[in-house]
Scaffold this motif. Sequence first.
Motif, PDB file in Angstrom:
ATOM      1  N   SER A 158       0.849  -1.187   0.000  1.00  0.00           N
ATOM      2  CA  SER A 158       0.000   0.000   0.000  1.00  0.00           C
ATOM      3  C   SER A 158       0.889   1.244   0.000  1.00  0.00           C
ATOM      4  O   SER A 158       1.884   1.298   0.741  1.00  0.00           O
ATOM      5  CB  SER A 158      -0.906   0.043   1.232  1.00  0.00           C
ATOM      6  N   PHE A 159       0.522   2.201  -0.838  1.00  0.00           N
ATOM      7  CA  PHE A 159       1.133   3.533  -0.814  1.00  0.00           C
ATOM      8  C   PHE A 159       0.088   4.467  -0.217  1.00  0.00           C
ATOM      9  O   PHE A 159      -1.046   4.537  -0.699  1.00  0.00           O
ATOM     10  CB  PHE A 159       1.508   3.975  -2.225  1.00  0.00           C
ATOM     11  N   VAL A 160       0.455   5.146   0.861  1.00  0.00           N
ATOM     12  CA  VAL A 160      -0.488   5.982   1.597  1.00  0.00           C
ATOM     13  C   VAL A 160       0.125   7.364   1.792  1.00  0.00           C
ATOM     14  O   VAL A 160       1.338   7.490   1.986  1.00  0.00           O
ATOM     15  CB  VAL A 160      -0.814   5.364   2.982  1.00  0.00           C
ATOM     16  N   VAL A 161      -0.712   8.393   1.747  1.00  0.00           N
ATOM     17  CA  VAL A 161      -0.271   9.754   2.060  1.00  0.00           C
ATOM     18  C   VAL A 161      -1.222  10.330   3.094  1.00  0.00           C
ATOM     19  O   VAL A 161      -2.443  10.359   2.875  1.00  0.00           O
ATOM     20  CB  VAL A 161      -0.247  10.665   0.815  1.00  0.00           C
ATOM     21  N   ILE A 162      -0.682  10.772   4.219  1.00  0.00           N
ATOM     22  CA  ILE A 162      -1.461  11.473   5.234  1.00  0.00           C
ATOM     23  C   ILE A 162      -0.832  12.845   5.450  1.00  0.00           C
ATOM     24  O   ILE A 162       0.329  13.078   5.077  1.00  0.00           O
ATOM     25  CB  ILE A 162      -1.531  10.686   6.562  1.00  0.00           C
ATOM     26  N   MET A 163      -1.577  13.759   6.051  1.00  0.00           N
ATOM     27  CA  MET A 163      -1.084  15.131   6.207  1.00  0.00           C
ATOM     28  C   MET A 163      -1.453  15.679   7.583  1.00  0.00           C
ATOM     29  O   MET A 163      -2.494  15.308   8.152  1.00  0.00           O
ATOM     30  CB  MET A 163      -1.662  16.035   5.120  1.00  0.00           C
ATOM     31  N   SER A 164      -0.609  16.568   8.074  1.00  0.00           N
ATOM     32  CA  SER A 164      -0.784  17.111   9.425  1.00  0.00           C
ATOM     33  C   SER A 164      -0.347  18.574   9.472  1.00  0.00           C
ATOM     34  O   SER A 164       0.792  18.890   9.116  1.00  0.00           O
ATOM     35  CB  SER A 164       0.051  16.295  10.417  1.00  0.00           C
ATOM     36  N   PRO A 165      -1.243  19.493   9.899  1.00  0.00           N
ATOM     37  CA  PRO A 165      -0.802  20.880  10.076  1.00  0.00           C
ATOM     38  C   PRO A 165       0.159  20.959  11.263  1.00  0.00           C
ATOM     39  O   PRO A 165      -0.107  20.379  12.317  1.00  0.00           O
ATOM     40  CB  PRO A 165      -2.108  21.636  10.358  1.00  0.00           C
ATOM     41  N   VAL A 166       1.272  21.635  11.073  1.00  0.00           N
ATOM     42  CA  VAL A 166       2.290  21.715  12.128  1.00  0.00           C
ATOM     43  C   VAL A 166       2.657  23.165  12.396  1.00  0.00           C
ATOM     44  O   VAL A 166       2.615  24.011  11.505  1.00  0.00           O
ATOM     45  CB  VAL A 166       3.554  20.898  11.755  1.00  0.00           C
ATOM     46  N   GLY A 167       3.029  23.433  13.632  1.00  0.00           N
ATOM     47  CA  GLY A 167       3.424  24.771  14.009  1.00  0.00           C
ATOM     48  C   GLY A 167       4.871  25.064  13.638  1.00  0.00           C
ATOM     49  O   GLY A 167       5.582  24.214  13.106  1.00  0.00           O
ATOM     50  N   ALA A 168       5.301  26.268  13.909  1.00  0.00           N
ATOM     51  CA  ALA A 168       6.688  26.647  13.670  1.00  0.00           C
ATOM     52  C   ALA A 168       7.598  25.775  14.521  1.00  0.00           C
ATOM     53  O   ALA A 168       7.328  25.532  15.693  1.00  0.00           O
ATOM     54  CB  ALA A 168       6.897  28.116  14.012  1.00  0.00           C
ATOM     55  N   TYR A 169       8.675  25.269  13.918  1.00  0.00           N
ATOM     56  CA  TYR A 169       9.597  24.410  14.655  1.00  0.00           C
ATOM     57  C   TYR A 169      10.227  25.175  15.806  1.00  0.00           C
ATOM     58  O   TYR A 169      10.417  24.642  16.895  1.00  0.00           O
ATOM     59  CB  TYR A 169      10.669  23.890  13.703  1.00  0.00           C
ATOM     60  N   TYR A 170      10.554  26.442  15.541  1.00  0.00           N
ATOM     61  CA  TYR A 170      11.129  27.299  16.590  1.00  0.00           C
ATOM     62  C   TYR A 170      10.109  28.376  16.925  1.00  0.00           C
ATOM     63  O   TYR A 170      10.027  29.404  16.245  1.00  0.00           O
ATOM     64  CB  TYR A 170      12.430  27.946  16.112  1.00  0.00           C
ATOM     65  N   GLU A 171       9.304  28.141  17.946  1.00  0.00           N
ATOM     66  CA  GLU A 171       8.270  29.103  18.315  1.00  0.00           C
ATOM     67  C   GLU A 171       8.867  30.440  18.755  1.00  0.00           C
ATOM     68  O   GLU A 171       8.253  31.488  18.597  1.00  0.00           O
ATOM     69  CB  GLU A 171       7.395  28.525  19.436  1.00  0.00           C
ATOM     70  N   GLU A 172      10.059  30.405  19.327  1.00  0.00           N
ATOM     71  CA  GLU A 172      10.674  31.631  19.842  1.00  0.00           C
ATOM     72  C   GLU A 172      11.952  31.964  19.075  1.00  0.00           C
ATOM     73  O   GLU A 172      12.868  32.586  19.614  1.00  0.00           O
ATOM     74  CB  GLU A 172      10.971  31.483  21.335  1.00  0.00           C
ATOM     75  N   GLY A 173      12.013  31.536  17.810  1.00  0.00           N
ATOM     76  CA  GLY A 173      13.202  31.800  17.007  1.00  0.00           C
ATOM     77  C   GLY A 173      14.183  30.646  17.094  1.00  0.00           C
ATOM     78  O   GLY A 173      14.026  29.715  17.890  1.00  0.00           O
ATOM     79  N   LEU A 174      15.209  30.694  16.267  1.00  0.00           N
ATOM     80  CA  LEU A 174      16.218  29.642  16.233  1.00  0.00           C
ATOM     81  C   LEU A 174      16.870  29.468  17.602  1.00  0.00           C
ATOM     82  O   LEU A 174      17.264  30.453  18.237  1.00  0.00           O
ATOM     83  CB  LEU A 174      17.300  29.988  15.208  1.00  0.00           C
ATOM     84  N   GLN A 175      16.983  28.222  18.029  1.00  0.00           N
ATOM     85  CA  GLN A 175      17.586  27.936  19.327  1.00  0.00           C
ATOM     86  C   GLN A 175      18.696  26.903  19.163  1.00  0.00           C
ATOM     87  O   GLN A 175      18.449  25.794  18.681  1.00  0.00           O
ATOM     88  CB  GLN A 175      16.522  27.393  20.290  1.00  0.00           C
ATOM     89  N   PRO A 176      19.938  27.241  19.549  1.00  0.00           N
ATOM     90  CA  PRO A 176      21.026  26.257  19.481  1.00  0.00           C
ATOM     91  C   PRO A 176      20.747  25.077  20.408  1.00  0.00           C
ATOM     92  O   PRO A 176      20.156  25.249  21.477  1.00  0.00           O
ATOM     93  CB  PRO A 176      22.255  27.049  19.953  1.00  0.00           C
ATOM     94  N   VAL A 177      21.147  23.890  19.992  1.00  0.00           N
ATOM     95  CA  VAL A 177      20.874  22.693  20.775  1.00  0.00           C
ATOM     96  C   VAL A 177      22.186  22.019  21.189  1.00  0.00           C
ATOM     97  O   VAL A 177      23.230  22.208  20.573  1.00  0.00           O
ATOM     98  CB  VAL A 177      20.000  21.696  19.989  1.00  0.00           C
ATOM     99  N   LYS A 178      22.073  21.233  22.245  1.00  0.00           N
ATOM    100  CA  LYS A 178      23.213  20.484  22.767  1.00  0.00           C
ATOM    101  C   LYS A 178      23.139  19.059  22.225  1.00  0.00           C
ATOM    102  O   LYS A 178      22.091  18.415  22.280  1.00  0.00           O
ATOM    103  CB  LYS A 178      23.156  20.482  24.296  1.00  0.00           C
ATOM    104  N   ILE A 179      24.244  18.557  21.704  1.00  0.00           N
ATOM    105  CA  ILE A 179      24.272  17.265  21.023  1.00  0.00           C
ATOM    106  C   ILE A 179      25.289  16.337  21.691  1.00  0.00           C
ATOM    107  O   ILE A 179      26.417  16.741  21.998  1.00  0.00           O
ATOM    108  CB  ILE A 179      24.646  17.439  19.530  1.00  0.00           C
ATOM    109  N   LEU A 180      24.873  15.094  21.906  1.00  0.00           N
ATOM    110  CA  LEU A 180      25.770  14.070  22.441  1.00  0.00           C
ATOM    111  C   LEU A 180      26.414  13.311  21.291  1.00  0.00           C
ATOM    112  O   LEU A 180      25.716  12.793  20.414  1.00  0.00           O
ATOM    113  CB  LEU A 180      24.978  13.089  23.315  1.00  0.00           C
ATOM    114  N   VAL A 181      27.727  13.235  21.255  1.00  0.00           N
ATOM    115  CA  VAL A 181      28.419  12.432  20.250  1.00  0.00           C
ATOM    116  C   VAL A 181      28.342  10.977  20.698  1.00  0.00           C
ATOM    117  O   VAL A 181      28.890  10.604  21.737  1.00  0.00           O
ATOM    118  CB  VAL A 181      29.882  12.878  20.076  1.00  0.00           C
ATOM    119  N   GLU A 182      27.628  10.153  19.935  1.00  0.00           N
ATOM    120  CA  GLU A 182      27.352   8.765  20.314  1.00  0.00           C
ATOM    121  C   GLU A 182      28.525   7.866  19.916  1.00  0.00           C
ATOM    122  O   GLU A 182      28.873   7.762  18.737  1.00  0.00           O
ATOM    123  CB  GLU A 182      26.063   8.293  19.628  1.00  0.00           C
TER     124      GLU A 182
END
Length: 356
Positions: A158-182
């Motif tokens: 089966s090939f299916v397409v669904i859709m979802s309205p989404v908000g801004a990824y950064y609600e308060e502007g771009l935010q730097p994130v902390k990343i763990l090197v695995e």
Amino acid sequence: MYGQIRFERNPHGKTKPGIEDGLGFGRHFTDHMFLLDYEEGKGWHDPRIIPYGPLSYDPAAMVFHYGQAVFEGLKAFRTESGEIQIFRPDQNAIRLNRSSERLNMPAIDEEFIVNAIRELVRVDADWVPHKQGASLYIRPFVIATEAGLGVRPSSSYSFVVIMSPVGAYYEEGLQPVKILVESHYARAVQGGTGGAKAAGNYAASLKAQVLAKEHDCAQVLWLDAIDKKSLEEVGSMNVFFKIGGDVVTPSLSGSILEGITRKSIIHLLNDWGIPVTERRISIDEIVQAYENGTLEEAFGTGTAAVVSPIGSLLWQGTPMIINEGQIGELVHKLYDTITGIQYGRIADKHDWMVTC
């Protein structure tokens, strides 16, 4: 091709969530979905747009047991003039087929994929948010549906397409994130499925993601599965570093997904005359650049966030703070340019946007 798309309108339309309610990501779904079936000997057939609802498959459907499942993610945007347009859907169609080929699943005509998505967006056009920063997330996927427990490729899909309205990824502007090197778990290996957008890749990443959060990190930076030295992806995003004025990103070795945002960013950097190189990058090189002061910026790229600035890398218990934990000039420019094109504020010189 595949027959005319038939349409069954949802008689019980949902109440659309308001932006002020906080859309989040992937929590609300539109009134309709697209389906297309495949049977061996018959091919793809019966394209239809029907009311959004549960899918019914046999408990022995092979997707549940052997993981033949691939998916894509793209977005539709409403411009300031009210026009609805989708960002580079042709590239998602190409990559969907590339992923399907790796999992021995049947290809779908790429022009048909794009047109089916456009038709579904037109049907649920009222679900495309009006607020800048919000968008309509589109999730196409292909799954194996044959009922059987023998380990082999399915004969139906089966090939299916669904859709979802989404908000801004950064609600308060771009935010730097902390990343763990695995340094223990691996996301993928050359010869495996890392270059495909296979569902199993994401299941395999969840354990390390949970461990990252225990270290107060947003995500993990994956190292290669063989010697644990070469950088691969950051979470489910491609990763870039600006070192001494030049931009570098891991080359596509077969274990790294070829991101569409990644491809777009490389294109923009070339347009701007900023040196960008795709090559092997070791964690030792990043540590050395940090220590000698040439590590200027780092960021992930993907559909959801466009660019996600990395404020620090946690490596062997020691944090490496990048650009004093602030957002770099290049990240700002890339984010503003791509989102400007998506929302129609900047001219689309590359014909990336497709109007619905």
